[in-house]
Design a protein around this motif. Structure first.
Motif, PDB file in Angstrom:
ATOM      1  N   ASP A 137      -1.144   0.625  -5.181  1.00 16.52           N
ATOM      2  CA  ASP A 137      -0.773   1.676  -4.184  1.00 16.52           C
ATOM      3  C   ASP A 137       0.660   1.661  -4.247  1.00 16.52           C
ATOM      4  OD1 ASP A 137      -3.130   2.147  -4.169  1.00 16.52           O
ATOM      5  OD2 ASP A 137      -3.194   3.344  -2.264  1.00 16.52           O
ATOM      6  N   CYS A 138       1.323   0.865  -3.752  1.00  9.39           N
ATOM      7  CA  CYS A 138       3.211   0.266  -3.404  1.00  9.39           C
ATOM      8  C   CYS A 138       4.306   0.813  -5.426  1.00  9.39           C
ATOM      9  CB  CYS A 138       3.732  -0.212  -2.989  1.00  9.39           C
ATOM     10  SG  CYS A 138       3.203  -3.056  -3.657  1.00  9.39           S
ATOM     11  N   ALA A 139       3.057  -0.203  -6.060  1.00  6.38           N
ATOM     12  CA  ALA A 139       3.556  -0.315  -7.387  1.00  6.38           C
ATOM     13  C   ALA A 139       3.414   0.998  -7.726  1.00  6.38           C
ATOM     14  CB  ALA A 139       2.785  -0.986  -8.372  1.00  6.38           C
ATOM     15  N   ALA A 192       1.384   9.699 -17.825  1.00  6.61           N
ATOM     16  CA  ALA A 192       1.058   9.566 -16.674  1.00  6.61           C
ATOM     17  C   ALA A 192       0.867   7.929 -15.991  1.00  6.61           C
ATOM     18  CB  ALA A 192      -0.248  10.219 -16.146  1.00  6.61           C
ATOM     19  N   PRO A 193       1.445   7.116 -14.621  1.00  2.00           N
ATOM     20  CA  PRO A 193       0.802   6.062 -14.297  1.00  2.00           C
ATOM     21  C   PRO A 193      -0.664   5.977 -13.763  1.00  2.00           C
ATOM     22  CG  PRO A 193       1.992   7.614 -12.925  1.00  2.00           C
ATOM     23  CD  PRO A 193       2.114   8.116 -14.176  1.00  2.00           C
ATOM     24  N   VAL A 194      -0.563   5.112 -13.985  1.00  2.00           N
ATOM     25  CA  VAL A 194      -2.195   4.144 -13.192  1.00  2.00           C
ATOM     26  C   VAL A 194      -2.123   5.341 -12.005  1.00  2.00           C
ATOM     27  CG1 VAL A 194      -2.919   1.916 -12.109  1.00  2.00           C
ATOM     28  CG2 VAL A 194      -1.773   2.392 -15.273  1.00  2.00           C
ATOM     29  N   PRO A 195      -3.057   5.584 -11.915  1.00  2.00           N
ATOM     30  CA  PRO A 195      -3.412   6.416 -10.553  1.00  2.00           C
ATOM     31  C   PRO A 195      -4.073   5.105  -9.109  1.00  2.00           C
ATOM     32  CG  PRO A 195      -5.495   6.193 -11.875  1.00  2.00           C
ATOM     33  CD  PRO A 195      -4.761   5.480 -12.394  1.00  2.00           C
ATOM     34  N   PRO A 196      -3.453   5.522  -7.797  1.00  4.67           N
ATOM     35  CA  PRO A 196      -3.075   4.523  -6.601  1.00  4.67           C
ATOM     36  C   PRO A 196      -4.524   4.856  -6.427  1.00  4.67           C
ATOM     37  CG  PRO A 196      -2.262   6.770  -6.124  1.00  4.67           C
ATOM     38  CD  PRO A 196      -2.622   6.766  -7.646  1.00  4.67           C
ATOM     39  N   ARG A 197      -5.736   3.804  -7.073  1.00  2.00           N
ATOM     40  CA  ARG A 197      -7.116   3.706  -6.214  1.00  2.00           C
ATOM     41  C   ARG A 197      -7.539   1.768  -6.241  1.00  2.00           C
ATOM     42  NH1 ARG A 197      -9.685   6.433 -11.161  1.00  2.00           N
ATOM     43  NH2 ARG A 197      -9.319   9.173 -11.307  1.00  2.00           N
ATOM     44  N   GLY A 232       0.938  -1.257  -0.271  1.00  2.00           N
ATOM     45  CA  GLY A 232      -0.468  -0.387   0.012  1.00  2.00           C
ATOM     46  C   GLY A 232       0.595   0.777   0.390  1.00  2.00           C
ATOM     47  N   SER A 233       0.217   2.084   0.720  1.00  2.00           N
ATOM     48  CA  SER A 233       0.546   3.704   0.410  1.00  2.00           C
ATOM     49  C   SER A 233       0.801   4.191   2.107  1.00  2.00           C
ATOM     50  CB  SER A 233       0.247   3.916  -0.721  1.00  2.00           C
ATOM     51  OG  SER A 233      -0.781   5.214  -0.131  1.00  2.00           O
TER      52      SER A 233
END
Length: 468
Positions: free
Chosen positions: A348-350, A359-364, A153-154
């Motif tokens: 979220d940690c990736a 843009a990277p895949v959003p942390p959702r 996660g984050s």
């Protein structure tokens, strides 16, 4: 000092695999001496817990040893933490205990925090577990892996703003949400007692929330929902008019992930509730009960919440794997790390940037769910010697719950350009359905449906607020 002994996976079979008498190296072996394939998942969040359930259901324990590692003993869906913080949700009813879950789905659970990875020996090391007095409960030990998945996660990103760690509360985990709720209730009680002594007193609970994303907006609305119910639970002279909530956003508007029309609708709803929404307001320092802004303004608050973005935990940058500036592990389209094909990362940690995207895949939560599906498929494919599949992110849109007052969002994301805007009851129904899908993902269809029914009953028979 770490000692390495051999732990037989069958002889040492425990529903709660963390009850170890001595530091060990955890290795799985079959009765005949053949080494089991050991798959270790670090992190029991939405993606990690779904992954171990699917792996356990697929392989069982005969030839495979599926291990989940997490520093906590239970799981709570992170998008619900704002409800836990406001007291609208009793986490004891919604949490998932890893010990019972692992027994049901055929994997093992070890409580611990990741301390390092040795890629040559394919082992991870776990830091010693200490109790509240600092006494060692579980010594540091190592766990062997054939495949390792990082799903930790984050954490909140304070962007190096001075004083945030010391004076603000994050909502990254249940203990932080519980801490906020306790402080909130204490302040509400203080104001209620003051009003009983002097009805003309202008007493308020001042709360400042930094960050106009989903967490900040949903928390602001949920606070007014909780405050309106407190009068029924012993605080007779307290109501939502005694709340003074300020929502601060550094950008030009709140909810930048939503179309501007929906963001404006959410802002209007918050304003109607009594929230002071301040866009274009950058916090440069947090002090005791005060936030200082770049414009020279000082905002006083009894409680200050920091919800201004997320990043990877600091230790991720020390594992010898390539990370980005937000400390997220960079992965390829197969969800494998750039440095080691045996190590995957998700959630979220990736950090994964699709080809052709800037843009990277959003942390959702939806991204973690989809990544877990890809990692599951690729571990199965790898064991069969088949080519791995590429991850394709399907943006289903975004939904924001303003508690019982409203729900806004856009559906179908990249399928229709995010232009399908919804509000009201339909949006609320779909928002609630997301949690139901999460329950099915970690429990399977049968138990997931039963838990939905139990949850419905609990909303009727249980108190509407958790006050302890």
């Amino acid at each position: 000092m770490k000692h390495e002994n051999l732990l037989d996976a069958e002889a040492g079979e425990m529903a709660a695999g963390d009850a170890l008498a001595a530091p060990v190296e955890v290795r799985g072996r079959e009765a005949g001496g053949t080494r089991k394939t050991q798959i270790v998942v670090v992190g029991g969040g939405a993606g990690g817990l779904e992954l171990v359930r699917r792996l356990g259901a697929k392989f069982g324990r005969k030839h495979h040893d599926i291990i989940l590692v997490d520093k906590n003993l239970s799981h709570i869906w992170k998008p619900l933490l704002h409800e836990v913080a406001a007291g609208s949700l009793d986490a004891n009813l919604d949490e998932v205990g890893y010990r019972g879950h692992c027994y049901r789905w055929g994997y093992r659970f070890f409580q611990g925090s990741l301390d390092g990875i040795d890629r040559e020996t394919r082992t991870i090391s776990l830091a010693p577990m200490l109790d509240e007095t600092g006494k060692e409960v579980i010594a540091g030990h190592t766990i062997r892996y054939d495949y390792l998945v990082l799903a930790v996660g984050s954490i909140s990103n304070d962007f190096g703003v001075p004083g945030v760690k010391e004076h603000c509360i994050y909502l990254d985990a249940r203990d932080q949400a519980d801490r906020f709720r306790t402080k909130l209730l204490n302040h509400c009680l203080r104001v209620s007692r003051a009003m009983m002594k002097n009805p003309d007193a202008d007493e308020q609970v001042k709360i400042a929330i930094v960050g106009g994303g989903a967490t900040g907006v949903e928390l602001a609305a949920e606070l007014y929902n909780a405050a309106g119910a407190l009068r029924h639970y012993g605080l007779e002279v307290f109501d939502e008019s005694r709340l003074n909530v300020t929502l601060l956003e550094a950008g030009p508007r709140i909810l930048p992930a939503l179309p501007e029309k929906l963001a404006n609708a959410a802002r209007h709803e918050l304003t109607e509730l009594g929230v002071t929404v301040k866009p274009d307001t950058q916090v440069i320092e947090a002090r005791p009960r005060t936030l200082a802004t770049s414009a020279g303004e000082e905002i006083e608050a009894d409680l200050m919440v920091w919800a201004a973005g997320v990043k990877g935990a600091d230790f991720l940058g020390e594992l010898g794997l390539q990370t980005n500036r937000r400390n997220q592990i960079i992965v390829r389209e197969t969800m494998q790390t750039l440095d080691d094909d045996r190590i995957f990362a998700l959630g979220d940690c990736a950090s994964y940037t699709p080809e052709g995207s800037e843009a990277p895949v959003p942390p959702r939560a939806q991204a973690a769910h989809q990544m877990a599906g890809t990692v599951y498929a690729n571990i199965v494919r790898s064991l069969k010697g088949k080519p791995l599949k590429s991850f394709t992110y399907q943006d289903k849109g975004s939904l924001i719950s303003l508690s019982r007052f409203s729900t806004v969002g856009s559906l179908m994301g990249n399928l229709v350009g995010g232009s399908l805007a919804i509000e009201g009851r339909m949006a609320r129904f779909i928002y609630t359905s997301l949690y139901r899908l999460h329950l099915i993902g970690i429990h399977g269809w049968i138990k997931g449906l039963f838990l939905m029914l139990i949850g419905r009953v609990n909303r009727i028979v249980r108190p509407k607020l958790k006050l302890h």
